[in-house]
Structure formats: C-alpha cells, structure tokens
Design a protein around this motif. Structure first.
Motif, PDB file in Angstrom:
ATOM      1  N   GLU A   1       0.836  -1.203   0.000  1.00 26.38           N
ATOM      2  CA  GLU A   1       0.000   0.000   0.000  1.00 26.38           C
ATOM      3  C   GLU A   1       0.872   1.253   0.000  1.00 26.38           C
ATOM      4  OE1 GLU A   1      -3.480   2.121   2.672  1.00 26.38           O
ATOM      5  OE2 GLU A   1      -2.037   0.786   3.634  1.00 26.38           O
ATOM      6  N   LEU A   2       1.917   1.231   0.803  1.00 19.04           N
ATOM      7  CA  LEU A   2       2.839   2.363   0.861  1.00 19.04           C
ATOM      8  C   LEU A   2       3.499   2.591  -0.501  1.00 19.04           C
ATOM      9  CD1 LEU A   2       5.088   3.059   3.825  1.00 19.04           C
ATOM     10  CD2 LEU A   2       6.113   3.132   1.597  1.00 19.04           C
ATOM     11  N   ILE A   3       3.931   1.527  -1.150  1.00 15.38           N
ATOM     12  CA  ILE A   3       4.579   1.646  -2.458  1.00 15.38           C
ATOM     13  C   ILE A   3       3.588   2.136  -3.514  1.00 15.38           C
ATOM     14  CG2 ILE A   3       5.633   0.297  -4.325  1.00 15.38           C
ATOM     15  CD1 ILE A   3       6.943  -1.409  -2.112  1.00 15.38           C
ATOM     16  N   GLY A   4       2.366   1.627  -3.480  1.00 13.25           N
ATOM     17  CA  GLY A   4       1.352   2.063  -4.441  1.00 13.25           C
ATOM     18  C   GLY A   4       1.019   3.531  -4.310  1.00 13.25           C
ATOM     19  N   GLN A   5       0.880   4.009  -3.081  1.00 13.16           N
ATOM     20  CA  GLN A   5       0.583   5.428  -2.871  1.00 13.16           C
ATOM     21  C   GLN A   5       1.772   6.291  -3.256  1.00 13.16           C
ATOM     22  OE1 GLN A   5      -2.478   6.631  -1.887  1.00 13.16           O
ATOM     23  NE2 GLN A   5      -1.588   8.571  -2.488  1.00 13.16           N
ATOM     24  N   ALA A   6       2.975   5.844  -2.936  1.00 11.21           N
ATOM     25  CA  ALA A   6       4.176   6.598  -3.310  1.00 11.21           C
ATOM     26  C   ALA A   6       4.339   6.642  -4.824  1.00 11.21           C
ATOM     27  CB  ALA A   6       5.401   5.982  -2.658  1.00 11.21           C
ATOM     28  N   LEU A   7       4.004   5.549  -5.508  1.00 12.58           N
ATOM     29  CA  LEU A   7       4.090   5.517  -6.966  1.00 12.58           C
ATOM     30  C   LEU A   7       3.151   6.543  -7.598  1.00 12.58           C
ATOM     31  CD1 LEU A   7       5.121   4.093  -9.571  1.00 12.58           C
ATOM     32  CD2 LEU A   7       3.119   2.609  -9.367  1.00 12.58           C
TER      33      LEU A   7
ATOM     34  N   THR B   1       2.015   9.237  -6.220  1.00 14.00           N
ATOM     35  CA  THR B   1       2.506  10.570  -5.884  1.00 14.00           C
ATOM     36  C   THR B   1       3.687  10.965  -6.763  1.00 14.00           C
ATOM     37  OG1 THR B   1       1.807  10.189  -3.605  1.00 14.00           O
ATOM     38  CG2 THR B   1       3.298  12.021  -3.978  1.00 14.00           C
ATOM     39  N   VAL B   2       4.632  10.057  -6.942  1.00 10.11           N
ATOM     40  CA  VAL B   2       5.814  10.342  -7.767  1.00 10.11           C
ATOM     41  C   VAL B   2       5.423  10.521  -9.235  1.00 10.11           C
ATOM     42  CG1 VAL B   2       7.975   9.335  -8.613  1.00 10.11           C
ATOM     43  CG2 VAL B   2       7.447   9.287  -6.184  1.00 10.11           C
ATOM     44  N   LEU B   3       4.463   9.728  -9.710  1.00 14.36           N
ATOM     45  CA  LEU B   3       4.002   9.887 -11.095  1.00 14.36           C
ATOM     46  C   LEU B   3       3.443  11.283 -11.342  1.00 14.36           C
ATOM     47  CD1 LEU B   3       2.213   6.565 -12.083  1.00 14.36           C
ATOM     48  CD2 LEU B   3       4.082   7.668 -13.276  1.00 14.36           C
ATOM     49  N   MET B   4       2.681  11.775 -10.386  1.00 14.68           N
ATOM     50  CA  MET B   4       2.103  13.111 -10.543  1.00 14.68           C
ATOM     51  C   MET B   4       3.174  14.198 -10.435  1.00 14.68           C
ATOM     52  SD  MET B   4      -0.871  12.652 -11.379  1.00 14.68           S
ATOM     53  CE  MET B   4      -1.111  10.958 -11.826  1.00 14.68           C
ATOM     54  N   LEU B   5       4.190  13.957  -9.624  1.00 14.19           N
ATOM     55  CA  LEU B   5       5.291  14.917  -9.513  1.00 14.19           C
ATOM     56  C   LEU B   5       6.095  14.963 -10.803  1.00 14.19           C
ATOM     57  CD1 LEU B   5       7.062  16.818  -7.772  1.00 14.19           C
ATOM     58  CD2 LEU B   5       8.346  14.797  -7.078  1.00 14.19           C
ATOM     59  N   VAL B   6       6.429  13.790 -11.340  1.00 14.94           N
ATOM     60  CA  VAL B   6       7.239  13.717 -12.555  1.00 14.94           C
ATOM     61  C   VAL B   6       6.483  14.289 -13.755  1.00 14.94           C
ATOM     62  CG1 VAL B   6       8.304  12.095 -14.180  1.00 14.94           C
ATOM     63  CG2 VAL B   6       8.633  11.812 -11.728  1.00 14.94           C
TER      64      VAL B   6
ATOM     65  N   LEU C   1       0.130  13.862  -1.719  1.00 12.82           N
ATOM     66  CA  LEU C   1       1.272  13.975  -0.812  1.00 12.82           C
ATOM     67  C   LEU C   1       0.937  13.715   0.660  1.00 12.82           C
ATOM     68  CD1 LEU C   1       4.293  14.537  -0.760  1.00 12.82           C
ATOM     69  CD2 LEU C   1       3.758  16.955  -0.457  1.00 12.82           C
ATOM     70  N   PRO C   2      -0.153  14.262   1.216  1.00 18.69           N
ATOM     71  CA  PRO C   2      -0.434  13.983   2.638  1.00 18.69           C
ATOM     72  C   PRO C   2      -0.694  12.499   2.930  1.00 18.69           C
ATOM     73  CG  PRO C   2      -1.721  15.860   1.898  1.00 18.69           C
ATOM     74  CD  PRO C   2      -1.068  15.278   0.690  1.00 18.69           C
TER      75      PRO C   2
ATOM     76  N   ALA D   1       0.469   9.871   1.203  1.00 14.33           N
ATOM     77  CA  ALA D   1       1.748   9.165   1.093  1.00 14.33           C
ATOM     78  C   ALA D   1       2.617   9.450   2.319  1.00 14.33           C
ATOM     79  CB  ALA D   1       2.475   9.580  -0.183  1.00 14.33           C
ATOM     80  N   SER D   2       2.633  10.696   2.757  1.00 12.68           N
ATOM     81  CA  SER D   2       3.414  11.056   3.951  1.00 12.68           C
ATOM     82  C   SER D   2       2.884  10.346   5.191  1.00 12.68           C
ATOM     83  CB  SER D   2       3.380  12.567   4.172  1.00 12.68           C
ATOM     84  OG  SER D   2       3.890  13.235   3.065  1.00 12.68           O
ATOM     85  N   TRP D   3       1.566  10.261   5.325  1.00 11.41           N
ATOM     86  CA  TRP D   3       0.960   9.586   6.474  1.00 11.41           C
ATOM     87  C   TRP D   3       1.327   8.103   6.480  1.00 11.41           C
ATOM     88  CZ3 TRP D   3      -0.726  10.045  11.108  1.00 11.41           C
ATOM     89  CH2 TRP D   3      -1.466   9.024  11.696  1.00 11.41           C
ATOM     90  N   ASN D   4       1.282   7.445   5.305  1.00 11.37           N
ATOM     91  CA  ASN D   4       1.640   6.032   5.237  1.00 11.37           C
ATOM     92  C   ASN D   4       3.093   5.808   5.634  1.00 11.37           C
ATOM     93  OD1 ASN D   4      -0.873   5.147   4.468  1.00 11.37           O
ATOM     94  ND2 ASN D   4      -0.404   5.154   2.283  1.00 11.37           N
ATOM     95  N   ILE D   5       3.982   6.665   5.171  1.00  9.40           N
ATOM     96  CA  ILE D   5       5.402   6.548   5.519  1.00  9.40           C
ATOM     97  C   ILE D   5       5.605   6.806   7.013  1.00  9.40           C
ATOM     98  CG2 ILE D   5       7.688   7.574   5.179  1.00  9.40           C
ATOM     99  CD1 ILE D   5       6.822   8.012   2.227  1.00  9.40           C
ATOM    100  N   TYR D   6       4.974   7.844   7.541  1.00  5.11           N
ATOM    101  CA  TYR D   6       5.080   8.176   8.968  1.00  5.11           C
ATOM    102  C   TYR D   6       4.593   7.010   9.827  1.00  5.11           C
ATOM    103  CZ  TYR D   6       3.896  10.237  13.463  1.00  5.11           C
ATOM    104  OH  TYR D   6       3.774  10.476  14.799  1.00  5.11           O
ATOM    105  N   ARG D   7       3.461   6.446   9.454  1.00  8.19           N
ATOM    106  CA  ARG D   7       2.878   5.346  10.223  1.00  8.19           C
ATOM    107  C   ARG D   7       3.787   4.121  10.206  1.00  8.19           C
ATOM    108  NH1 ARG D   7      -2.612   2.420   8.783  1.00  8.19           N
ATOM    109  NH2 ARG D   7      -1.226   1.805   7.119  1.00  8.19           N
ATOM    110  N   TYR D   8       4.428   3.868   9.075  1.00  7.87           N
ATOM    111  CA  TYR D   8       5.330   2.716   8.976  1.00  7.87           C
ATOM    112  C   TYR D   8       6.616   2.937   9.764  1.00  7.87           C
ATOM    113  CZ  TYR D   8       8.214  -0.955   6.996  1.00  7.87           C
ATOM    114  OH  TYR D   8       9.037  -2.035   6.845  1.00  7.87           O
ATOM    115  N   VAL D   9       7.150   4.159   9.717  1.00 11.58           N
ATOM    116  CA  VAL D   9       8.407   4.463  10.393  1.00 11.58           C
ATOM    117  C   VAL D   9       8.228   4.503  11.916  1.00 11.58           C
ATOM    118  CG1 VAL D   9      10.148   6.279  10.691  1.00 11.58           C
ATOM    119  CG2 VAL D   9       9.405   5.640   8.413  1.00 11.58           C
ATOM    120  N   LYS D  10       7.078   4.922  12.400  1.00 13.35           N
ATOM    121  CA  LYS D  10       6.839   5.100  13.829  1.00 13.35           C
ATOM    122  C   LYS D  10       6.313   3.852  14.543  1.00 13.35           C
ATOM    123  CE  LYS D  10       8.142   9.238  14.582  1.00 13.35           C
ATOM    124  NZ  LYS D  10       9.227   9.505  15.498  1.00 13.35           N
TER     125      LYS D  10
END
Length: 139
Positions: free
Chosen positions: A51-57, A59-64, A75-76, A78-87
């Motif tokens: 799920e984290l990779i899918g959301q990041a993908l 987000t990055v596609l829209m940035l590129v 972005l929020p 994707a950031s929440w998923n990363i924060y939740r995984y890291v914490k």
C-alpha cells in the motif's frame, strides 16, 4: 505520454481501492470476532508495504508529470503512510499489533482510517479517469 501516466495511475488506484476494502473487511471480521487478533494483524501487516509503495508511486508519477494539484492531493496520504510505517514501536509485530489492537480504541481508529482512505482513493479514481479521458481527447 500524459494518457499513459493517467492509465498507470488509474490501475494503481484500483489496486489501492481493493486494498482499502480488504482492510475494512478484515478489521470488521476482527470486530465481530470471526478471526482472532493475531491472524487479522498478520494479514493486514502483509499489505502495509505494498500500500505504501502504491501510494508513493501515484505521488511520484504526478510529480514527474508535473500535475501539481494531484501531486499535492496525494502527498499527505503518502506522507501519512510513511510516517505510520516508520513510527512502529520496537517489539511490535508491525503497524497492526495484536497485543494493542483492542487497546485505546485502536480498532476503531484503524477502521476509520481505512474508510477515509477508501473515500480518498475513490475520489482519486474519478479524478484520474477524468484526466485520462481529457488527455486521450487532447492527443
């Protein structure tokens, strides 16, 4: 090129919708005592990184592709998923921990989060669909 970005984003969004529904069904099974906490958490933790990779993908596609509004929309989450995984605290099984899922209303908060993500992904699905059709017409 722009249509390909939105087609890939649409497929990614469909996968994220499926994952959100899977999370809701599994958490509701735990709530109704159809499965135990350990089985539920092991099922859900298996899908946290995809799920984290899918959301990041997305987000990055829209940035590129320089679609700034959609990038800022993604972005929020994707950031929440990363924060939740890291914490995740040391010693826990993962984001979903069977010893803590019934404490302090975590089950309700996980369920609420899954519902919000489902609504968000459905909104993104229609935005991507509209943008894909627009890109196909303009090409």
């Amino acid at each position: 090129m722009e249509a390909a970005v939105f087609i890939l984003s649409l497929v990614d969004c469909c996968a994220l919708i499926f994952l959100s529904v899977y999370f809701i069904i599994t958490l509701s099974d735990l709530e109704c005592d159809y499965i135990n906490a350990r089985a539920c958490c092991s099922k859900l933790n298996k899908w946290v990184i995809p799920e984290l990779i899918g959301q990041a993908l997305a987000t990055v596609l829209m940035l590129v592709s320089m679609h700034w509004f959609i990038f800022l929309l993604n972005l929020p989450v994707a950031s929440w998923n990363i924060y939740r995984y890291v914490k995740v605290p040391m010693g826990n099984m993962g984001v979903f921990d069977p010893t803590e899922i019934h404490n302090r209303g975590q089950l309700k908060s996980h369920m609420k989060e899954a519902m919000i993500k489902l609504g968000f992904h459905l909104l993104c699905f229609f935005i991507y669909l509209y943008s894909m059709i627009l890109a196909l017409i303009n090409d």
